[in-house]
Design a protein around this motif. Structure first.
Motif, PDB file in Angstrom:
ATOM      1  N   HIS A  54      34.273  14.625   1.450  1.00 47.62           N
ATOM      2  CA  HIS A  54      33.172  14.505   2.310  1.00 47.62           C
ATOM      3  C   HIS A  54      33.505  13.745   3.597  1.00 47.62           C
ATOM      4  O   HIS A  54      32.936  14.067   4.619  1.00 47.62           O
ATOM      5  CB  HIS A  54      32.254  13.453   1.373  1.00 47.62           C
ATOM      6  CG  HIS A  54      30.934  13.321   2.370  1.00 47.62           C
ATOM      7  ND1 HIS A  54      31.049  11.904   3.369  1.00 47.62           N
ATOM      8  CD2 HIS A  54      29.789  13.809   2.636  1.00 47.62           C
ATOM      9  CE1 HIS A  54      30.058  11.951   3.722  1.00 47.62           C
ATOM     10  NE2 HIS A  54      29.142  12.935   3.575  1.00 47.62           N
ATOM     11  N   THR A  61      26.494  15.731   2.967  1.00 50.49           N
ATOM     12  CA  THR A  61      25.898  14.700   2.288  1.00 50.49           C
ATOM     13  C   THR A  61      25.170  15.392   0.793  1.00 50.49           C
ATOM     14  O   THR A  61      25.217  14.811  -0.142  1.00 50.49           O
ATOM     15  CB  THR A  61      24.922  14.083   3.273  1.00 50.49           C
ATOM     16  OG1 THR A  61      25.532  13.256   4.325  1.00 50.49           O
ATOM     17  CG2 THR A  61      24.387  12.719   2.339  1.00 50.49           C
ATOM     18  N   LEU A  64      27.813  16.141  -1.591  1.00 59.43           N
ATOM     19  CA  LEU A  64      28.440  15.053  -2.268  1.00 59.43           C
ATOM     20  C   LEU A  64      27.373  14.201  -3.419  1.00 59.43           C
ATOM     21  O   LEU A  64      27.720  14.202  -4.347  1.00 59.43           O
ATOM     22  CB  LEU A  64      28.524  13.890  -0.978  1.00 59.43           C
ATOM     23  CG  LEU A  64      29.172  12.696  -1.654  1.00 59.43           C
ATOM     24  CD1 LEU A  64      30.427  12.658  -2.261  1.00 59.43           C
ATOM     25  CD2 LEU A  64      29.164  11.532  -0.283  1.00 59.43           C
TER      26      LEU A  64
END
Length: 409
Positions: A54, A61, A64
């Motif tokens: 990330h 995001t 992740l």
């Protein structure tokens, strides 16, 4: 004893199971804990890898967050069931194993110190009926050797020695019984009696002290009363003998087989004093006269052929009858020589060694013939033993002198 050790072994295995089963279960728990720790480590490493991707822009995001959720689900799946395992307090793997190894040794040592294996073995042996008097003697000798503090074993050994005419050994046994059980009146009387016959029927201050002590503690102590009567009669103190024997008759049960013989001794003592037969209590000398007129037991005594060359014509031959259940001393005795054999003799109340002890006063007797070169009636070179017979037997008995005498002079 085999049953005892089997039970002890089963109990030991049960005790070992309580120690070893937790050890095995502990190893399983340890394996589960190790696997869980590995999964947690892999989960943490995976999160770090996602964070690095990330940071480099390889994952956004949302990706992740999705990667984190997926890693969490995998961790939960891998550790499912392990979370239910109880919390374990480990004592260390070596402690239970060491305890398991020491338990048999510790248990055996404690039992050998405080246990009663000797008592169990003696109880098993004495539960079996002995076949001979010699076997009983051997058992009792083994019992006192294993447990010198057993007053009961010493007492019965003394009684057995007396029945074998081993008065000296009996005196030692009764003394040991007194050392362990205390100065009980019965033991004192038995000890005094054994010392009296071991000392060739010589009255001593020690015997007087023992009988006095026994009668002070128990005025009805029968052995002491009988012994005092015998000693008084043998010394010519007939009035004292009557007194002791009258006390003895008074405390004996009415059906006691020795009562008649003791009453006969009282009448003999009265005759010695020139007194008439006693009739105050309804007792007369009729039974005594009847026993004196009985023919007694007739026995033919012979010498085994293999002993002919081992004896001398002048060697003494003692032929006697003794009670199967009663005092060890002979009831009736006759003396011959080897030159007289084979010979047929009769043993009756008129041949009694002691007036208070007669053949007619006992249900069963044993006939014995002993050859003694030294003229000792209690110990010799050769002997012949008969089987127990009824004291009223009228058939001719056969007695063969055929074995070495264990009581050699």
């Amino acid at each position: 004893m085999i049953e005892f050790w089997l039970c002890a072994g089963l109990l030991l295995l049960t005790a070992l199971a309580f120690l070893l089963i937790p050890v095995v279960r502990g190893r399983k728990l340890q394996t589960e804990e190790d696997r869980t720790a590995l999964n947690v480590t892999l989960y943490q490493e995976h999160l770090q890898d996602l964070q690095a991707q990330h940071a480099s822009g390889a994952l956004n995001t949302e990706q992740l967050a999705g990667g984190r959720d997926e890693a969490a689900r995998e961790l939960l799946a891998d550790t499912e069931g392990a979370q239910a395992l109880p919390k374990r307090r480990s004592l260390g793997g070596k402690i239970p194993l060491i305890a398991a190894l020491l338990m048999p040794l510790l248990g055996t040592g404690l039992y050998m110190h405080w246990g009663a294996i000797d008592d169990m073995e003696r109880a098993r042996i004495f539960a079996e009926q002995p076949k001979t008097l010699e076997e009983m003697t051997a058992r009792l000798e083994a019992a006192v050797k294993n447990d010198p503090k057993s007053a009961e074993s010493w007492y019965f050994l003394g009684r057995t020695y007396m029945s074998q005419e081993r008065a000296g050994d009996a005196a030692t046994a009764f003394e040991r019984a007194i050392d362990n059980a205390g100065r009980e009146p019965e033991l004192l009387g038995q000890w005094a009696q054994a010392l009296y016959f071991a000392g060739d029927k010589q009255w001593t201050s020690q015997l007087q002290a023992l009988t006095d002590e026994a009668l002070k503690a128990n005025p009805a102590e029968v052995t002491s009363l009988g012994l005092l009567g015998i000693a008084a009669y043998e010394s010519g103190a007939f009035q004292q003998a009557i007194g002791h024997w009258q006390k003895l008759v008074a405390v004996l049960p009415a059906d006691d087989p020795s009562s008649q013989a003791i009453q006969g001794g009282i009448e003999r003592a009265r005759e010695q004093l020139g007194l008439p037969a006693a009739d105050a209590a309804g007792s007369t000398n009729a039974a005594d006269a009847a026993s004196a007129s009985s023919p007694g037991i007739t026995v033919r005594v012979a010498l085994a052929a293999e002993l002919q060359a081992k004896v001398q014509p002048g060697d003494s031959v003692f032929i006697f009858a003794r009670a199967v259940s009663g005092p060890p001393m002979p009831l009736a005795v006759k003396r011959l020589t080897v030159a007289d054999l084979p010979a047929e003799v009769s043993l009756s109340d008129s041949d009694a060694m002691m007036p208070q002890l007669k053949i007619s006063g006992f249900e069963q007797v044993q006939l014995v013939a002993r050859i003694s070169r030294g003229g000792n009636a209690t110990a010799g070179e050769w002997i012949g033993n008969g089987q127990p017979i009824a004291s009223k037997t009228t058939e001719l008995q056969q007695l063969l002198i055929d074995s070495a005498d264990s009581k050699k002079p």
